[in-house]
Structures are given as C-alpha cells and as structure tokens.
Design a protein around this motif. Structure first.
Motif, PDB file in Angstrom:
ATOM      1  N   LEU A  11       6.421 -14.502   0.239  1.00 29.56           N
ATOM      2  CA  LEU A  11       7.360 -14.257  -0.854  1.00 29.56           C
ATOM      3  C   LEU A  11       8.646 -15.017  -0.595  1.00 29.56           C
ATOM      4  O   LEU A  11       9.098 -15.132   0.547  1.00 29.56           O
ATOM      5  CB  LEU A  11       7.734 -12.778  -0.979  1.00 29.56           C
ATOM      6  N   VAL A  12       9.255 -15.497  -1.679  1.00 31.38           N
ATOM      7  CA  VAL A  12      10.596 -16.070  -1.627  1.00 31.38           C
ATOM      8  C   VAL A  12      11.443 -15.320  -2.647  1.00 31.38           C
ATOM      9  O   VAL A  12      11.082 -15.258  -3.821  1.00 31.38           O
ATOM     10  CB  VAL A  12      10.585 -17.576  -1.935  1.00 31.38           C
ATOM     11  N   LYS A  13      12.537 -14.725  -2.166  1.00 33.77           N
ATOM     12  CA  LYS A  13      13.399 -13.930  -3.037  1.00 33.77           C
ATOM     13  C   LYS A  13      14.847 -14.398  -2.899  1.00 33.77           C
ATOM     14  O   LYS A  13      15.223 -15.017  -1.899  1.00 33.77           O
ATOM     15  CB  LYS A  13      13.306 -12.444  -2.654  1.00 33.77           C
ATOM     16  N   ARG A  14      15.636 -14.079  -3.900  1.00 38.38           N
ATOM     17  CA  ARG A  14      17.055 -14.457  -3.869  1.00 38.38           C
ATOM     18  C   ARG A  14      17.886 -13.316  -3.287  1.00 38.38           C
ATOM     19  O   ARG A  14      17.536 -12.140  -3.395  1.00 38.38           O
ATOM     20  CB  ARG A  14      17.539 -14.784  -5.273  1.00 38.38           C
ATOM     21  N   THR A  15      18.984 -13.674  -2.680  1.00 43.08           N
ATOM     22  CA  THR A  15      19.926 -12.690  -2.161  1.00 43.08           C
ATOM     23  C   THR A  15      20.308 -11.702  -3.253  1.00 43.08           C
ATOM     24  O   THR A  15      20.604 -12.099  -4.378  1.00 43.08           O
ATOM     25  CB  THR A  15      21.186 -13.394  -1.642  1.00 43.08           C
ATOM     26  N   GLY A  16      20.265 -10.411  -2.899  1.00 43.22           N
ATOM     27  CA  GLY A  16      20.627  -9.369  -3.846  1.00 43.22           C
ATOM     28  C   GLY A  16      19.465  -8.794  -4.633  1.00 43.22           C
ATOM     29  O   GLY A  16      19.609  -7.746  -5.277  1.00 43.22           O
ATOM     30  N   GLU A  17      18.330  -9.457  -4.606  1.00 37.51           N
ATOM     31  CA  GLU A  17      17.167  -8.947  -5.325  1.00 37.51           C
ATOM     32  C   GLU A  17      16.611  -7.708  -4.646  1.00 37.51           C
ATOM     33  O   GLU A  17      16.731  -7.540  -3.425  1.00 37.51           O
ATOM     34  CB  GLU A  17      16.061 -10.011  -5.366  1.00 37.51           C
ATOM     35  N   LYS A  18      15.959  -6.867  -5.413  1.00 39.39           N
ATOM     36  CA  LYS A  18      15.224  -5.734  -4.864  1.00 39.39           C
ATOM     37  C   LYS A  18      13.800  -6.202  -4.574  1.00 39.39           C
ATOM     38  O   LYS A  18      13.166  -6.832  -5.430  1.00 39.39           O
ATOM     39  CB  LYS A  18      15.214  -4.573  -5.854  1.00 39.39           C
ATOM     40  N   VAL A  19      13.323  -5.902  -3.373  1.00 43.42           N
ATOM     41  CA  VAL A  19      12.029  -6.411  -2.935  1.00 43.42           C
ATOM     42  C   VAL A  19      11.123  -5.240  -2.541  1.00 43.42           C
ATOM     43  O   VAL A  19      11.566  -4.319  -1.849  1.00 43.42           O
ATOM     44  CB  VAL A  19      12.186  -7.357  -1.726  1.00 43.42           C
ATOM     45  N   PHE A  20       9.897  -5.298  -2.999  1.00 40.78           N
ATOM     46  CA  PHE A  20       8.897  -4.299  -2.637  1.00 40.78           C
ATOM     47  C   PHE A  20       7.785  -4.971  -1.833  1.00 40.78           C
ATOM     48  O   PHE A  20       7.204  -5.958  -2.281  1.00 40.78           O
ATOM     49  CB  PHE A  20       8.275  -3.663  -3.890  1.00 40.78           C
ATOM     50  N   LEU A  21       7.485  -4.418  -0.682  1.00 46.01           N
ATOM     51  CA  LEU A  21       6.323  -4.860   0.079  1.00 46.01           C
ATOM     52  C   LEU A  21       5.341  -3.699   0.119  1.00 46.01           C
ATOM     53  O   LEU A  21       5.688  -2.592   0.535  1.00 46.01           O
ATOM     54  CB  LEU A  21       6.722  -5.275   1.500  1.00 46.01           C
ATOM     55  N   GLU A  22       4.108  -3.992  -0.298  1.00 48.29           N
ATOM     56  CA  GLU A  22       3.111  -2.926  -0.429  1.00 48.29           C
ATOM     57  C   GLU A  22       2.067  -3.019   0.665  1.00 48.29           C
ATOM     58  O   GLU A  22       1.650  -4.108   1.069  1.00 48.29           O
ATOM     59  CB  GLU A  22       2.422  -3.034  -1.795  1.00 48.29           C
ATOM     60  N   CYS A  23       1.608  -1.867   1.100  1.00 42.88           N
ATOM     61  CA  CYS A  23       0.595  -1.799   2.145  1.00 42.88           C
ATOM     62  C   CYS A  23      -0.382  -0.680   1.803  1.00 42.88           C
ATOM     63  O   CYS A  23       0.030   0.439   1.466  1.00 42.88           O
ATOM     64  CB  CYS A  23       1.253  -1.527   3.491  1.00 42.88           C
ATOM     65  N   VAL A  24      -1.668  -0.989   1.944  1.00 42.75           N
ATOM     66  CA  VAL A  24      -2.716  -0.002   1.658  1.00 42.75           C
ATOM     67  C   VAL A  24      -3.712   0.013   2.808  1.00 42.75           C
ATOM     68  O   VAL A  24      -4.124  -1.052   3.277  1.00 42.75           O
ATOM     69  CB  VAL A  24      -3.449  -0.347   0.340  1.00 42.75           C
ATOM     70  N   GLN A  25      -4.087   1.217   3.237  1.00 46.78           N
ATOM     71  CA  GLN A  25      -5.126   1.343   4.265  1.00 46.78           C
ATOM     72  C   GLN A  25      -6.273   2.183   3.713  1.00 46.78           C
ATOM     73  O   GLN A  25      -6.065   3.076   2.894  1.00 46.78           O
ATOM     74  CB  GLN A  25      -4.568   1.943   5.564  1.00 46.78           C
ATOM     75  N   ASP A  26      -7.486   1.889   4.224  1.00 46.54           N
ATOM     76  CA  ASP A  26      -8.671   2.481   3.606  1.00 46.54           C
ATOM     77  C   ASP A  26      -9.392   3.460   4.528  1.00 46.54           C
ATOM     78  O   ASP A  26     -10.572   3.758   4.317  1.00 46.54           O
ATOM     79  CB  ASP A  26      -9.618   1.377   3.140  1.00 46.54           C
ATOM     80  N   MET A  27      -8.713   3.963   5.574  1.00 45.85           N
ATOM     81  CA  MET A  27      -9.392   4.834   6.537  1.00 45.85           C
ATOM     82  C   MET A  27      -8.799   6.225   6.615  1.00 45.85           C
ATOM     83  O   MET A  27      -8.996   6.916   7.603  1.00 45.85           O
ATOM     84  CB  MET A  27      -9.379   4.186   7.923  1.00 45.85           C
ATOM     85  N   ASP A  28      -8.061   6.645   5.620  1.00 45.41           N
ATOM     86  CA  ASP A  28      -7.535   8.010   5.597  1.00 45.41           C
ATOM     87  C   ASP A  28      -6.645   8.310   6.810  1.00 45.41           C
ATOM     88  O   ASP A  28      -6.613   9.438   7.317  1.00 45.41           O
ATOM     89  CB  ASP A  28      -8.689   9.026   5.536  1.00 45.41           C
ATOM     90  N   HIS A  29      -5.919   7.301   7.264  1.00 45.98           N
ATOM     91  CA  HIS A  29      -5.052   7.482   8.423  1.00 45.98           C
ATOM     92  C   HIS A  29      -3.817   8.285   8.081  1.00 45.98           C
ATOM     93  O   HIS A  29      -3.244   8.162   6.996  1.00 45.98           O
ATOM     94  CB  HIS A  29      -4.634   6.113   8.976  1.00 45.98           C
ATOM     95  N   GLU A  30      -3.401   9.130   9.061  1.00 44.82           N
ATOM     96  CA  GLU A  30      -2.206   9.942   8.858  1.00 44.82           C
ATOM     97  C   GLU A  30      -0.925   9.095   8.958  1.00 44.82           C
ATOM     98  O   GLU A  30       0.017   9.294   8.224  1.00 44.82           O
ATOM     99  CB  GLU A  30      -2.143  11.044   9.918  1.00 44.82           C
ATOM    100  N   ASN A  31      -0.919   8.223   9.949  1.00 44.29           N
ATOM    101  CA  ASN A  31       0.312   7.505  10.278  1.00 44.29           C
ATOM    102  C   ASN A  31       0.316   6.103   9.699  1.00 44.29           C
ATOM    103  O   ASN A  31      -0.680   5.392   9.753  1.00 44.29           O
ATOM    104  CB  ASN A  31       0.447   7.378  11.799  1.00 44.29           C
ATOM    105  N   MET A  32       1.456   5.722   9.179  1.00 43.90           N
ATOM    106  CA  MET A  32       1.645   4.339   8.724  1.00 43.90           C
ATOM    107  C   MET A  32       3.014   3.855   9.179  1.00 43.90           C
ATOM    108  O   MET A  32       3.954   4.649   9.322  1.00 43.90           O
ATOM    109  CB  MET A  32       1.485   4.228   7.210  1.00 43.90           C
ATOM    110  N   PHE A  33       3.101   2.546   9.396  1.00 42.21           N
ATOM    111  CA  PHE A  33       4.283   1.957  10.024  1.00 42.21           C
ATOM    112  C   PHE A  33       4.667   0.662   9.313  1.00 42.21           C
ATOM    113  O   PHE A  33       3.802  -0.058   8.824  1.00 42.21           O
ATOM    114  CB  PHE A  33       3.988   1.596  11.488  1.00 42.21           C
TER     115      PHE A  33
END
Lengths: 112, 114
Positions: A11-33
């Motif tokens: 991704l390339v974003k401009r200063t001041g922009e709101k940025v979303f980074l998404e992460c999905v796991q498929d093993m029903d894990h309790e912990n995410m980092f």
C-alpha cells in the motif's frame, strides 16, 4: 494448514490518511497480534487480542488502534498516517499461550 | 520481564559447512522459546520450538536447537548449510508471566556462499 491472510500486500498512502490493514485467520485461534518490522529493530508488538472485542497494548501502540469484532478478523488502524509509520506490518495468530504463532505474509506500507 | 539477544546480526558460511546462530534469553518465568525463519518478502515460518519437554529440539529442514538453562541460551544449529537456508532468523521468547506476549530478537541474517 493454518492460514493467516493479510489482504493488502503493498500500500502507498498519503500523510494524514486513515489506513486499515486487515487480517483473517482460519483456525479459530484465540489470540491475534499485529507487529511492525523494521531493519535492525526486529519485530515490535503493536497490539494483541486474546478474545473478541478484547485488546491489549503492545510495546509501540502510539498512533495505532485495533478492532476485533469477529474472532477470525483483526484489523489495524492508523488514524492519521505519518511517514514514520512506513514499515512492514505482520499479523499473527495462535491458539493460546505457548502454542505456535502463525504469521501472515506481511503488508508493506509506504506513507508519503 | 523478558528479553532476547541474538549475538550476531550477520553470519556467513559456505555451503556444506555447519551453521550456528546464537541466542541468549532472559526471563523471570519458565520460557517457551522459538526460532522462526523469514525469506525475502515473506512472513515468518516456524523452524522449531521448546516448551519444557526435551532440551534438544529438532525442527524442519535439518535445524535443531538446544535449551541450556544454566547458560540461558537457545542456539540454532544445522550440520550442513544449503543455499536455500539463506534468510533471516529470529529467536523468540514467550512466558506466562509475559502476558502471552512474544519478545523477538533483532534477527540474524544468514548468508550461504558457494
């Protein structure tokens, strides 16, 4: 096989922009980092979550927030991106303490 | 509190020779220790882990590590390096007292030459 998917690799974003980074796991894990990785600094923990709607600050939470509305999804939010947030961001998940942590392939963010 | 020190930022070996990547840890509790490998532009892959069972741990791709409590070390070894081993390696510690957090070393870049 466990799969941790980071939907945006580059991704390339401009200063001041709101940025979303998404992460999905498929093993029903309790912990995410969320980590950021910078040369010479290794991986540094931004936030982690041990359950839905639960979150804890890591070592470098300033300038970031997170959201975990569903067990499989953990989002990292940069409210107002700055150039010093240019980095590689790694998402990870684990079943519980002491279990193997599985990483996504990373999201390269450049803020200009 | 917990910490990890990887003693070498860069290691260079010839193909077919042994590999030694050094890691020392500090922990107030019984630790779990991991080695991860990262190839260019990729995420981290688990090589092996120690969780208070056998002190000599065997991992993937011929790597192994020995947990030495008296030396607070968890060095990674491989008898014979292959070109495909060239990557960055991270030593990681996790403890119950650490709030389920991992602490990473700063990484060791392994170069394998012909």
């Amino acid at each position: 096989d466990v799969k941790v998917t980071q939907s945006s690799r580059y991704l390339v974003k401009r200063t001041g922009e709101k940025v979303f980074l998404e992460c999905v796991q498929d093993m029903d894990h309790e912990n995410m980092f969320w980590y950021r990785q910078d040369p010479g600094l290794g991986l540094r923990l931004i936030y982690f979550s041990y359950d839905v709607k639960m979150k804890e600050k890591g070592d470098i939470p300033e300038g970031y927030s997170v959201s975990r509305e569903k067990k499989e999804r953990f989002s990292l939010i940069l409210e107002s991106a700055s150039t010093n947030q240019t980095s590689m961001y790694l998402c990870a998940s684990s079943l519980s303490y002491g279990n193997t942590i599985y990483f996504g392939e990373g999201s390269w963010l450049t803020v200009v | 509190a917990q910490s990890v020190t990887q003693l070498d930022s860069h290691v260079s070996v010839s193909e077919g020779t042994p590999v030694l990547l050094r890691c020392n840890y500090s922990s107030s509790y019984s630790p779990s220790l991991f080695w991860y490998v990262q190839h260019p532009n990729k995420g981290l892959q688990l090589l092996l882990k120690y969780t208070s069972a056998a002190t000599l741990v065997k991992g993937i791709n011929g790597f192994e590590a020995e947990f030495k409590k008296s030396e607070t070390s968890f060095h990674l070894t491989k008898p014979s390096a292959h070109m495909s081993d060239a990557a960055e390696y991270f030593c990681v510690v996790s403890t119950t007292g650490g709030g389920n957090k991992l602490t990473f070393g700063t990484g060791t870049q392994l170069k394998v030459e012909l």
